[in-house]
Design an enzyme around this catalytic site. Sequence first.
Site, PDB file in Angstrom:
ATOM      1  N   LYS A   1     -17.778  27.680  46.225  1.00 59.99           N
ATOM      2  CA  LYS A   1     -18.538  28.939  46.134  1.00 59.99           C
ATOM      3  C   LYS A   1     -17.570  30.142  46.071  1.00 59.99           C
ATOM      4  O   LYS A   1     -17.869  31.142  45.417  1.00 59.99           O
ATOM      5  CB  LYS A   1     -19.487  29.086  47.325  1.00 59.99           C
ATOM      6  CG  LYS A   1     -20.704  28.155  47.286  1.00 59.99           C
ATOM      7  CD  LYS A   1     -21.833  28.700  46.428  1.00 59.99           C
ATOM      8  CE  LYS A   1     -23.131  27.948  46.673  1.00 59.99           C
ATOM      9  NZ  LYS A   1     -24.255  28.427  45.864  1.00 59.99           N
TER      10      LYS A   1
ATOM     11  N   TYR B   1     -18.002  22.922  49.924  1.00 58.89           N
ATOM     12  CA  TYR B   1     -19.039  23.926  49.642  1.00 58.89           C
ATOM     13  C   TYR B   1     -18.446  25.346  49.627  1.00 58.89           C
ATOM     14  O   TYR B   1     -18.647  26.103  48.672  1.00 58.89           O
ATOM     15  CB  TYR B   1     -20.120  23.795  50.722  1.00 58.89           C
ATOM     16  CG  TYR B   1     -21.239  24.792  50.667  1.00 58.89           C
ATOM     17  CD1 TYR B   1     -22.217  24.721  49.676  1.00 58.89           C
ATOM     18  CD2 TYR B   1     -21.354  25.808  51.617  1.00 58.89           C
ATOM     19  CE1 TYR B   1     -23.265  25.624  49.642  1.00 58.89           C
ATOM     20  CE2 TYR B   1     -22.392  26.715  51.594  1.00 58.89           C
ATOM     21  CZ  TYR B   1     -23.351  26.620  50.599  1.00 58.89           C
ATOM     22  OH  TYR B   1     -24.388  27.520  50.566  1.00 58.89           O
TER      23      TYR B   1
HETATM   24  N1  LIG Z   1     -30.193  27.988  53.136  1.00 56.78           N
HETATM   25  C1  LIG Z   1     -29.160  28.702  53.558  1.00 56.78           C
HETATM   26  O1  LIG Z   1     -28.999  28.993  54.774  1.00 56.78           O
HETATM   27  C2  LIG Z   1     -28.128  29.192  52.584  1.00 56.78           C
HETATM   28  C3  LIG Z   1     -27.032  29.916  53.091  1.00 56.78           C
HETATM   29  C4  LIG Z   1     -26.091  30.406  52.204  1.00 56.78           C
HETATM   30  C5  LIG Z   1     -26.240  30.176  50.842  1.00 56.78           C
HETATM   31  N2  LIG Z   1     -27.291  29.462  50.376  1.00 56.78           N
HETATM   32  C6  LIG Z   1     -27.410  29.267  48.918  1.00 56.78           C
HETATM   33  O2  LIG Z   1     -28.728  29.553  48.506  1.00 56.78           O
HETATM   34  C7  LIG Z   1     -29.102  28.712  47.411  1.00 56.78           C
HETATM   35  C8  LIG Z   1     -30.370  27.951  47.750  1.00 56.78           C
HETATM   36  O3  LIG Z   1     -30.193  27.278  48.975  1.00 56.78           O
HETATM   37  P1  LIG Z   1     -31.315  26.325  49.588  1.00 56.78           P
HETATM   38  O4  LIG Z   1     -31.051  26.247  51.040  1.00 56.78           O
HETATM   39  O5  LIG Z   1     -32.648  26.730  49.097  1.00 56.78           O
HETATM   40  O6  LIG Z   1     -30.874  24.939  48.921  1.00 56.78           O
HETATM   41  P2  LIG Z   1     -31.685  23.546  48.809  1.00 56.78           P
HETATM   42  O7  LIG Z   1     -32.888  23.585  49.675  1.00 56.78           O
HETATM   43  O8  LIG Z   1     -30.683  22.475  49.047  1.00 56.78           O
HETATM   44  O9  LIG Z   1     -32.154  23.514  47.296  1.00 56.78           O
HETATM   45  C9  LIG Z   1     -31.207  23.347  46.291  1.00 56.78           C
HETATM   46  C10 LIG Z   1     -31.872  23.530  44.947  1.00 56.78           C
HETATM   47  O10 LIG Z   1     -30.874  23.307  43.946  1.00 56.78           O
HETATM   48  C11 LIG Z   1     -31.410  22.366  43.022  1.00 56.78           C
HETATM   49  N3  LIG Z   1     -30.358  21.624  42.346  1.00 56.78           N
HETATM   50  C12 LIG Z   1     -29.479  20.729  42.866  1.00 56.78           C
HETATM   51  N4  LIG Z   1     -28.699  20.227  41.902  1.00 56.78           N
HETATM   52  C13 LIG Z   1     -29.124  20.793  40.739  1.00 56.78           C
HETATM   53  C14 LIG Z   1     -28.733  20.663  39.401  1.00 56.78           C
HETATM   54  N5  LIG Z   1     -27.772  19.820  39.016  1.00 56.78           N
HETATM   55  N6  LIG Z   1     -29.380  21.386  38.462  1.00 56.78           N
HETATM   56  C15 LIG Z   1     -30.390  22.232  38.810  1.00 56.78           C
HETATM   57  N7  LIG Z   1     -30.813  22.402  40.069  1.00 56.78           N
HETATM   58  C16 LIG Z   1     -30.178  21.685  41.018  1.00 56.78           C
HETATM   59  C17 LIG Z   1     -32.325  21.463  43.845  1.00 56.78           C
HETATM   60  O11 LIG Z   1     -33.188  20.769  42.983  1.00 56.78           O
HETATM   61  P3  LIG Z   1     -33.652  19.237  43.211  1.00 56.78           P
HETATM   62  O12 LIG Z   1     -34.957  19.334  43.962  1.00 56.78           O
HETATM   63  O13 LIG Z   1     -33.802  18.711  41.839  1.00 56.78           O
HETATM   64  O14 LIG Z   1     -32.590  18.558  44.019  1.00 56.78           O
HETATM   65  C18 LIG Z   1     -33.006  22.531  44.707  1.00 56.78           C
HETATM   66  O15 LIG Z   1     -34.033  23.172  44.005  1.00 56.78           O
HETATM   67  C19 LIG Z   1     -27.905  27.804  47.170  1.00 56.78           C
HETATM   68  O16 LIG Z   1     -27.100  28.321  46.133  1.00 56.78           O
HETATM   69  C20 LIG Z   1     -27.153  27.835  48.493  1.00 56.78           C
HETATM   70  O17 LIG Z   1     -25.776  27.582  48.357  1.00 56.78           O
HETATM   71  C21 LIG Z   1     -28.244  28.964  51.218  1.00 56.78           C
END
Ligand SMILES: NC(=O)c1ccc[n+]([C@@H]2O[C@H](COP(=O)([O-])OP(=O)(O)OC[C@H]3O[C@@H](n4cnc5c(N)ncnc54)[C@H](OP(=O)(O)O)[C@@H]3O)[C@@H](O)[C@H]2O)c1
Length: 273
Positions: free
Chosen positions: A170, A166
């Site tokens: 990134k 990851y």
């Molecule tokens: N949460 C945190 O603490 C955190 C921290 C640092 C960075 N981030 C970044 O913030 C962003 C959102 O995080 P999150 O926690 O909301 O993630 P999440 O809950 O795991 O959601 C991931 C999203 O990406 C979609 N996705 C996965 N594979 C895909 C594909 N092939 N094409 C299109 N969409 C796809 C999923 O859709 P499906 O429902 O279809 O699977 C879902 O809507 C990410 O880029 C993550 O790296 C998050």
Amino acid sequence: MPSYVVVGASRGLGYEWLRQLSSDPTNTVIGLARTPKNVQERLATDKISNVHLIQGDMSDNASLIAAAEEAGKLTGGSLDYLIVNGVSVNYEEHFLSPTDYIGKEDLLTTSMLDSVKVNLIGVIFTINAFLPLVRKSSIKKITVISTGFADRDLAEKSTISFAVTYSSIKAALNVVVAKYAAELKGEGIIFLALSPGVVDTSADKPKQSTEMSPYVKEKVGIMMTDFKRIYPDWVAVPLTPTRSVEMQKGVIDEMTIEKTGAFLSHHGNKNWL
Ligand SMILES: NC(=O)c1ccc[n+]([C@@H]2O[C@H](COP(=O)([O-])OP(=O)(O)OC[C@H]3O[C@@H](n4cnc5c(N)ncnc54)[C@H](OP(=O)(O)O)[C@@H]3O)[C@@H](O)[C@H]2O)c1
């Protein structure tokens, strides 16, 4: 009437983007999801009627080209803000450290290649598909959601040895964002790699990825303790998706062409927590 496309909008931060942006009826809000039907049902439950959903998979270039064409019909042929939020994480290997892959070479290879496909190549597919629409905007802002884990300085300071795939993919993505900025600064297109902070999106995740085994609990504990050591003033409580998106939006709004290509946190600086 600003227009927004949020890619990977089905749940977590992506869905929260749709929710917040749609609260302003002057916005044109478009969400891309792999399975729009599920999101449509959730929007209906939340009584949100002014979001357009389009099918789009970041690993499928044809779906993104088709989505951009459909989005252009909704916006009149331009796009002000593209937010590439989607991420693919393999929780089978997410908590492994580099040497844990000894004897698990196939798992490492498969996970790395899957991650490259969605989280790196998929982002390039997405940006290139929507670029013709962004070029026609007067705002021209492209934001790619990254993570503080991709910051090499933080990696050096910390004792967190997991999230190898990851973090490294990134980090590569941050370089890709800088390359886009180098190419397209002259056209006035503003690129940003943006970390959303530590955010609790577990409520929306598939159950198997959030059920914490003692092993995962230990790793998360190590992470929180280490973050607290590096950032003594941090309250050690994850942000809500609502607060994170509010802060992310503030950073995007403040972005100017002079800062294009930057890798910033939700604070607008290099404070990742
Ligand atoms: N949460 C945190 O603490 C955190 C921290 C640092 C960075 N981030 C970044 O913030 C962003 C959102 O995080 P999150 O926690 O909301 O993630 P999440 O809950 O795991 O959601 C991931 C999203 O990406 C979609 N996705 C996965 N594979 C895909 C594909 N092939 N094409 C299109 N969409 C796809 C999923 O859709 P499906 O429902 O279809 O699977 C879902 O809507 C990410 O880029 C993550 O790296 C998050």
